[in-house]
Design an enzyme around this catalytic site. Structure first.
Site, short mmCIF file in Angstrom:
data_model
loop_
_atom_site.label_atom_id
_atom_site.label_comp_id
_atom_site.label_asym_id
_atom_site.label_seq_id
_atom_site.Cartn_x
_atom_site.Cartn_y
_atom_site.Cartn_z
CE1 TYR A 95 52.76 -22.36 37.11
CE2 TYR A 95 53.34 -20.15 37.83
CZ TYR A 95 53.21 -21.49 38.09
OH TYR A 95 53.55 -22.00 39.32
CD GLU A 138 53.75 -21.02 42.42
OE1 GLU A 138 53.84 -20.21 41.47
OE2 GLU A 138 53.92 -22.25 42.28
CG ASN A 206 66.25 -23.08 46.96
OD1 ASN A 206 65.83 -23.91 46.18
ND2 ASN A 206 65.76 -21.86 47.04
CE1 TYR A 207 74.16 -23.13 49.06
CE2 TYR A 207 73.36 -21.12 48.03
CZ TYR A 207 74.17 -22.24 48.01
OH TYR A 207 74.98 -22.49 46.94
CB SER A 208 69.01 -25.24 55.00
OG SER A 208 68.51 -26.15 54.07
CB VAL A 269 76.43 -29.61 53.50
CG1 VAL A 269 75.59 -30.05 52.29
CG2 VAL A 269 76.21 -28.13 53.80
CB ILE A 271 74.80 -30.76 59.60
CG1 ILE A 271 74.74 -30.69 61.12
CG2 ILE A 271 75.59 -29.59 59.04
CD1 ILE A 271 76.11 -30.82 61.79
CB THR A 272 72.49 -26.40 56.94
OG1 THR A 272 71.88 -27.09 55.85
CG2 THR A 272 73.96 -26.18 56.65
CG PHE A 389 65.04 -34.71 48.25
CD1 PHE A 389 65.86 -35.81 48.13
CD2 PHE A 389 63.68 -34.91 48.45
CE1 PHE A 389 65.34 -37.09 48.21
CE2 PHE A 389 63.15 -36.19 48.53
CZ PHE A 389 63.99 -37.28 48.41
C1 LIG Z 1 66.01 -26.78 49.80
C2 LIG Z 1 67.50 -26.73 49.58
C3 LIG Z 1 68.34 -26.41 50.63
C4 LIG Z 1 69.72 -26.40 50.45
N1 LIG Z 1 70.53 -26.09 51.51
C5 LIG Z 1 71.86 -26.11 51.35
C6 LIG Z 1 72.74 -25.80 52.45
O1 LIG Z 1 72.30 -25.53 53.57
N2 LIG Z 1 74.07 -25.81 52.24
C7 LIG Z 1 74.61 -26.12 51.02
O2 LIG Z 1 75.82 -26.11 50.86
N3 LIG Z 1 73.80 -26.43 49.97
C8 LIG Z 1 72.45 -26.40 50.10
N4 LIG Z 1 71.64 -26.69 49.03
C9 LIG Z 1 72.26 -26.96 47.72
C10 LIG Z 1 72.52 -25.64 47.00
O3 LIG Z 1 71.28 -25.06 46.63
C11 LIG Z 1 73.33 -25.83 45.71
O4 LIG Z 1 72.73 -26.81 44.93
C12 LIG Z 1 74.78 -26.20 46.01
O5 LIG Z 1 75.41 -25.16 46.74
C13 LIG Z 1 75.55 -26.44 44.71
O6 LIG Z 1 75.42 -25.29 43.92
P1 LIG Z 1 76.62 -24.77 43.02
O7 LIG Z 1 76.09 -23.64 42.18
O8 LIG Z 1 77.83 -24.54 43.81
O9 LIG Z 1 76.90 -26.01 42.11
P2 LIG Z 1 76.34 -26.28 40.66
O10 LIG Z 1 76.94 -25.36 39.69
O11 LIG Z 1 74.87 -26.33 40.72
O12 LIG Z 1 76.93 -27.73 40.43
C14 LIG Z 1 76.67 -28.81 41.32
C15 LIG Z 1 77.54 -29.99 40.95
O13 LIG Z 1 77.16 -30.46 39.68
C16 LIG Z 1 78.27 -30.42 38.80
N5 LIG Z 1 77.76 -29.96 37.49
C17 LIG Z 1 77.34 -28.72 37.16
N6 LIG Z 1 76.92 -28.68 35.88
C18 LIG Z 1 77.11 -29.92 35.39
C19 LIG Z 1 76.90 -30.51 34.13
N7 LIG Z 1 76.41 -29.81 33.11
N8 LIG Z 1 77.21 -31.83 33.99
C20 LIG Z 1 77.70 -32.55 35.02
N9 LIG Z 1 77.93 -32.03 36.24
C21 LIG Z 1 77.64 -30.74 36.42
C22 LIG Z 1 79.25 -29.43 39.41
O14 LIG Z 1 80.59 -29.73 39.08
C23 LIG Z 1 79.02 -29.62 40.87
O15 LIG Z 1 79.75 -30.69 41.39
C24 LIG Z 1 70.27 -26.69 49.18
C25 LIG Z 1 69.40 -26.99 48.12
C26 LIG Z 1 68.05 -27.02 48.31
C27 LIG Z 1 67.15 -27.34 47.15
C1 HEM Z 2 51.83 -26.33 35.95
C2 HEM Z 2 53.09 -25.97 35.91
C3 HEM Z 2 54.23 -26.48 36.75
C4 HEM Z 2 54.40 -27.69 37.40
C5 HEM Z 2 53.43 -28.88 37.47
C6 HEM Z 2 55.68 -27.66 38.03
C7 HEM Z 2 56.21 -28.68 38.78
C8 HEM Z 2 57.42 -28.65 39.41
C9 HEM Z 2 57.96 -29.74 40.19
C10 HEM Z 2 57.28 -31.08 40.43
C11 HEM Z 2 59.16 -29.33 40.67
C12 HEM Z 2 60.11 -30.13 41.56
C13 HEM Z 2 59.77 -29.83 43.01
C14 HEM Z 2 60.78 -30.43 43.99
O1 HEM Z 2 61.91 -30.72 43.61
O2 HEM Z 2 60.44 -30.57 45.14
C15 HEM Z 2 59.38 -27.98 40.19
C16 HEM Z 2 60.51 -27.24 40.46
C17 HEM Z 2 60.80 -26.06 39.83
N1 HEM Z 2 59.97 -25.35 39.00
FE1 HEM Z 2 58.10 -25.85 38.43
N2 HEM Z 2 56.28 -26.46 37.76
C18 HEM Z 2 55.43 -25.72 36.98
C19 HEM Z 2 55.66 -24.45 36.48
C20 HEM Z 2 56.83 -23.76 36.61
C21 HEM Z 2 57.10 -22.46 36.04
C22 HEM Z 2 56.10 -21.63 35.23
C23 HEM Z 2 58.38 -22.13 36.36
C24 HEM Z 2 59.14 -20.87 36.00
C25 HEM Z 2 59.77 -20.72 34.90
C26 HEM Z 2 58.91 -23.21 37.17
C27 HEM Z 2 60.17 -23.24 37.73
C28 HEM Z 2 60.64 -24.23 38.57
C29 HEM Z 2 61.96 -24.20 39.17
C30 HEM Z 2 63.01 -23.12 38.94
C31 HEM Z 2 62.06 -25.35 39.95
C32 HEM Z 2 63.31 -25.82 40.75
C33 HEM Z 2 64.24 -26.37 39.72
C34 HEM Z 2 65.59 -26.84 40.24
O3 HEM Z 2 65.67 -27.52 41.27
O4 HEM Z 2 66.56 -26.55 39.54
N3 HEM Z 2 57.95 -24.19 37.28
N4 HEM Z 2 58.31 -27.59 39.44
#
Ligand SMILES: Cc1cc2nc3c(=O)[nH]c(=O)nc-3n(C[C@H](O)[C@H](O)[C@H](O)COP(=O)(O)OP(=O)(O)OC[C@H]3O[C@@H](n4cnc5c(N)ncnc54)[C@H](O)[C@@H]3O)c2cc1C
Ligand code: HEM
Length: 397
Positions: A95, A138, A206-208, A269, A271-272, A389
Site C-alpha cells: 500500500y 483483506e 486468475n482462472y475460474s 470461455v 462458460i467456466t 468480468f
Molecule cells: C476473475 C477472472 C476469472 C477468469 N477466468 C478465466 C477462465 O476460466 N478461463 C480463461 O481462459 N481465462 C480466465 N480469465 C482470464 C485470465 O486471467 C487471463 O487474462 C487470460 O488467460 C489471458 O492471459 P494470458 O497471460 O494468456 O494473456 P496476456 O499476456 O495477459 O494477453 C492477453 C491478450 O492481450 C494481448 N496483449 C498482451 N500485451 C499486450 C500489449 N502490451 N499490447 C496489446 N496487446 C497485448 C495478448 O496478445 C493477448 O491477446 C479470468 C480472469 C479473471 C479476472
Molecule cells: C487504496 C488503494 C487501492 C484502490 C482504491 C484499489 C482499487 C482497485 C480497483 C478498483 C481495482 C479493479 C477491480 C476490478 O477489476 O474488479 C483494482 C485491481 C487491482 N489492484 Fe488495487 N487498489 C488499491 C491498492 C492496490 C495495491 C496496494 C496493490 C498492490 C500493488 C493493488 C493491486 C491490484 C491488482 C494487481 C489489481 C488487478 C489488476 C489487473 O486486473 O491486472 N491495488 N484495485
C-alpha cells in the site's frame, strides 16, 4: 484522520478526476512500475495496455471521492476490490508503494497550481484512510481462508493431475494439492490465483473454477489467448506432474440464495464459472428449473458440449440452448439451436415466460452488454442479473 477541510478538498477534486481520472491513473501506473518494479508481477500488463485497469482504478478512486462522507455506500465496490486483491495476494506492504506513486502522479498531472501542499496532504490522508479500510478487509479474508478446513495462506503447491482438451482452444487442468491435505471449499463462480514463472518473469493470473467443489481437486479451464503469456505457457509448457503455485479461491460472483428458475448464459470461455454453478444447482435437492445458454463461434471451439448434454439427459429440469456464430449444415451432428449472435428474440424464446428468474452471465464485453440490455428489456430485474468480468471491471452501459 481526515479533517473536514480535507474532505472538502477531496470532494472538490471529483470534477477534475471525472475529466482527467484516466490520464492520472495511466501516469500513476507508469510511475509505480518504474519506481516499485517489485509490484509489477501482480498486474496483468495486457490490462494496462488496453486501458481497462487504469479505467477500473479511476472509477474506484472517483467513487471513493464522491462518497467520502458515506463510505458505507461503497460496500459492494470495496468487496469487489477486496476479492480481486485477495485472489492476487495484495499485501499491506504494497500500500505505501501505491500511495507514493499515486500522490506523485496527482502532483505531476495536476501541476503545482492545483496540486498544492494542502491538496496533496488531503489526498495523502484520504488514501491512508482507504488503504486502512482495504488492508483490514483483506486481512479478514486471508485469516478466514487460512483458518477454514482445507484452507491456506499465500501460495500452495498443486500438482497437475490431469490435462484435458475441451475444444480447439480450451484445455482443463485438474489440480491436486502436493501436500495431499484437505481442500478448501469454494462458492461456484469463484476463481483461483496462479503464480507462474514464464521466461524468468513472475506473472499472476486468475482462472475460474470450472467444476463444483469435490474435496479432491480444483479444475480450471484455460482458453489459449493469441500471444497470451500465461495461457500459452499453460497449454504448451505445463504438463501432467508439474507443480503450480495457487492462491486460495476468491470472488464475489456467487449463486444467490433463491428458489427462482436460474439462467446461466455464457459466451466462449465465459462458460467456466457457469459449469461449476450448473453442477451445484443440479446437485441441490428440489426441481429448480435451469436454463443453460451457451454461445460459441462454432462447433470446433465449443467446449464441454458432451458434458452439458449428458447432464441434460439426466436432469429433466435442465434446458440447454446453443448458439453458434457460424455453422455448416453439412457438419451433421452437433447443430446448434440458433445460428448467429444471441439476441432478444432468442432469449425471449428460450427463457421461461415468467421473467422472475436469476440470471448469471459472462463472456466477451460486447456479449455481456447485449445480454444485460436484453434481460432488462425482457423484464428480468437488474438485481437478479449478475455477472463477472474476466479482467478489470467495466461499465456495461
Ligand atoms: C476473475 C477472472 C476469472 C477468469 N477466468 C478465466 C477462465 O476460466 N478461463 C480463461 O481462459 N481465462 C480466465 N480469465 C482470464 C485470465 O486471467 C487471463 O487474462 C487470460 O488467460 C489471458 O492471459 P494470458 O497471460 O494468456 O494473456 P496476456 O499476456 O495477459 O494477453 C492477453 C491478450 O492481450 C494481448 N496483449 C498482451 N500485451 C499486450 C500489449 N502490451 N499490447 C496489446 N496487446 C497485448 C495478448 O496478445 C493477448 O491477446 C479470468 C480472469 C479473471 C479476472
Ligand atoms: C487504496 C488503494 C487501492 C484502490 C482504491 C484499489 C482499487 C482497485 C480497483 C478498483 C481495482 C479493479 C477491480 C476490478 O477489476 O474488479 C483494482 C485491481 C487491482 N489492484 Fe488495487 N487498489 C488499491 C491498492 C492496490 C495495491 C496496494 C496493490 C498492490 C500493488 C493493488 C493491486 C491490484 C491488482 C494487481 C489489481 C488487478 C489488476 C489487473 O486486473 O491486472 N491495488 N484495485
Amino acid at each position: 484522520m481526515l479533517t473536514p477541510a480535507q474532505r472538502d478538498i477531496v470532494k472538490s477534486t471529483v470534477p477534475l478526476l471525472e475529466t482527467g481520472g484516466e490520464a492520472l491513473t495511466t501516469h500513476f501506473y507508469g510511475l509505480l512500475f518504474r519506481d516499485h518494479p517489485e509490484v509489477r508481477p501482480l498486474f496483468n500488463q495486457a490490462h494496462q495496455a488496453s486501458g481497462d485497469q487504469p479505467r477500473a482504478l479511476a472509477h474506484g478512486v472517483l467513487m471513493y471521492a464522491r462518497h467520502i462522507d458515506e463510505l458505507q455506500a461503497l460496500g459492494p465496490l470495496v468487496q469487489q476490490i477486496v476479492q480481486k486483491h485477495a485472489a492476487l495476494q495484495v499485501l499491506p506492504e504494497h500500500y505505501p508503494l501505491v500511495g507514493d506513486s499515486l500522490l506523485r502522479a496527482i502532483r505531476e498531472v495536476l501541476g503545482p497550481e492545483i496540486a498544492t501542499d494542502a491538496v496533496i496532504d488531503a489526498w495523502a490522508a484520504a488514501y491512508g484512510m482507504l488503504a486502512d479500510l482495504l488492508i483490514g478487509a483483506e486481512a479478514a479474508v486471508y485469516d478466514q481462508k487460512a483458518a477454514a478446513p482445507g484452507g491456506w495462506r499465500g501460495a500452495r503447491p498443486f500438482r497437475v493431475a490431469r490435462k484435458q482438451r475441451e475444444s480447439a482452444e480450451i484445455t482443463s487442468f485438474y489440480l491436486e494439492p502436493v501436500d495431499r491435505g484437505p481442500l478448501l471449499d469454494f462458492e461456484p463462480g469463484q476463481y483461483l490465483g496462479l503464480r507462474l514463472v514464464v521466461d524468468g518473469q513472475e506473472i499472476r493470473r486468475n482462472y475460474s473454477l470450472s467444476a463444483a467443489p469435490n474435496g479432491h481437486y480444483y479444475r480450471i479451464s484455460v482458453k489459449r489467448a493469441e500471444g497470451g503469456v500465461a495461457s500459452n505457457h499453460l497449454h504448451d509448457v505445463v504438463q501432467v506432474g508439474d507443480v503450480l503455485e495457487v492462491f486460495p479461491p476468491a470472488g464475489d460472483f456467487r449463486l444467490a440464495d433463491s428458489h427462482r428458475p436460474i439462467a446461466l448464459i455464457s459466451g466462449g470461455v465465459g462458460i467456466t464459472p457457469t459449469l461449476a454453478m450448473l453442477d451445484a444447482v443440479l446437485a441441490s435437492p428440489g426441481d429448480r428449473p435451469v436454463y443453460f445458454i451457451h454461445c460459441a463461434r462454432n462447433a470446433e471451439v465449443h467446449a464441454f458440449r458432451a458434458d452439458v448434454d449428458a447432464l441434460a439427459a439426466r436432469h429433466a429440469r435442465l434446458r440447454v440452448f446453443y448458439c453458434y456464430e457460424q455453422h455448416d449444415e453439412d457438419e451433421g451432428d452437433g447443430a446448434p439451436h440458433a445460428i448467429g449472435r444471441i439476441d432478444r428474440e432468442r432469449l425471449a424464446a428460450w427463457l421461461p415466460a415468467d421473467r422472475d428468474l436469476d440470471a448469471y452471465f459472462l463472456g466477451p464485453k460486447p456479449f455481456m452488454a447485449q445480454v444485460r440490455r436484453d434481460l432488462r428489456a425482457l423484464g428480468v430485474p437488474d438485481a437478479q442479473a449478475r455477472y463477472e468480468f474476466f479482467g478489470p471491471a467495466a461499465a456495461l452501459e
